[in-house]
Enzyme design. Sequence first.
Site, short mmCIF file in Angstrom:
data_model
loop_
_atom_site.label_atom_id
_atom_site.label_comp_id
_atom_site.label_asym_id
_atom_site.label_seq_id
_atom_site.Cartn_x
_atom_site.Cartn_y
_atom_site.Cartn_z
N ALA A 178 5.00 15.61 -4.91
CA ALA A 178 5.53 14.35 -4.41
C ALA A 178 4.91 13.97 -3.08
O ALA A 178 4.71 12.78 -2.79
CB ALA A 178 7.05 14.42 -4.29
N ASP A 214 1.27 10.16 10.32
CA ASP A 214 1.33 11.56 9.90
C ASP A 214 0.68 11.80 8.54
O ASP A 214 0.76 12.91 8.01
CB ASP A 214 2.79 12.04 9.84
N ASP A 267 3.38 4.46 12.35
CA ASP A 267 4.03 4.66 11.06
C ASP A 267 5.50 4.95 11.34
O ASP A 267 5.91 5.12 12.50
CB ASP A 267 3.36 5.84 10.35
N ALA A 318 8.36 7.00 8.79
CA ALA A 318 8.85 8.33 8.37
C ALA A 318 7.84 9.42 8.72
O ALA A 318 6.66 9.32 8.38
CB ALA A 318 9.13 8.34 6.87
N LYS A 363 5.09 2.55 -2.11
CA LYS A 363 5.76 3.45 -3.04
C LYS A 363 5.38 3.23 -4.50
O LYS A 363 5.32 4.19 -5.26
CB LYS A 363 7.28 3.34 -2.85
N HIS A 395 2.17 4.92 -4.85
CA HIS A 395 2.47 6.35 -4.74
C HIS A 395 2.88 6.90 -6.11
O HIS A 395 2.39 7.95 -6.55
CB HIS A 395 3.60 6.53 -3.72
N MET A 439 1.66 10.63 0.06
CA MET A 439 2.51 10.03 1.08
C MET A 439 1.71 9.15 2.03
O MET A 439 0.59 9.45 2.40
CB MET A 439 3.23 11.12 1.88
N ARG A 498 -2.00 0.71 2.49
CA ARG A 498 -2.93 1.75 2.87
C ARG A 498 -3.68 2.31 1.66
O ARG A 498 -3.11 2.38 0.59
CB ARG A 498 -2.16 2.90 3.55
#
Length: 267
Positions: A43, A184, A10, A12, A51, A54, A47, A158
């Site tokens: 928010a 992460d 990944d 970020a 987006k 999201h 993650m 994902r």
Amino acid sequence: MKHLKAVIFDWAGTVVDFGSLAPMGAFVETFAEFGVEISIDEARGPMGMAKRPHITALMALPRIAEAWAARHGHRPTEADIDAVYAVFVPKNTAVAASHATLIPGAADMAKAIRAEGLKIGSTTGYTREIMAEILPEATRQGFAPDSLVCTGDTPDGRPTPFMLYRTFLELGIWPAWHAVKVDDTEVGIAEGLNAGSWTVGVAVSGNVFGLSEVDAKALSPQEFARRRQVASERLGAAGAHYVIDSVADLLPVLFEIDGRLERGERP
């Protein structure tokens, strides 16, 4: 290493942007422009997803949906999601380059992986527009993957394995258990599991811990340990085969996985 062929990262919170901070401010600022306040913790919840999904997940949260209805007179619609996404993307793109610093140890880790003959892939919830800001900075610092798959490159992101499937094709990797997915987020771990790969969760540098390197180091030992345990447990509960603090700790895990493959074990 005799059996592992690739490591797929990944971005970020995993190889750049310690604490996965870049998207957080953009989400909060974007919703504020629509008259709806959201917290950093809210928010962070979805993650790892692309987006737009999201944003969809955020707007489905009861508190946010009610706040939206109070402000706009109706619960969030697809048109509302499109409108929020249209405002979010340029905000996220604008801050991406300023959060493209490699996580300490990432460049040395990549060099060591290549020295073992492994390929480096990457998947991300970011668009190619955003990655166009990040990739040159990461390359300059010593991290340049052999494959980059972004949101929008596959039919879905994902937790489906589609981005990893494309990565396998681009790297010429098969079967899936010859690859390790490092992420992460819980949905990133699910991506790896659904593809049939080994998975390694990144706790301290990532989204769940949620602090910059400076702020993480400023914590008391007790608070650091508490947050580290929370992050490790969440990634473990998501199914990660291993959990490490950051990618700087990855190489011994790769050797252990290679040994398990030697013994005929599978993820």
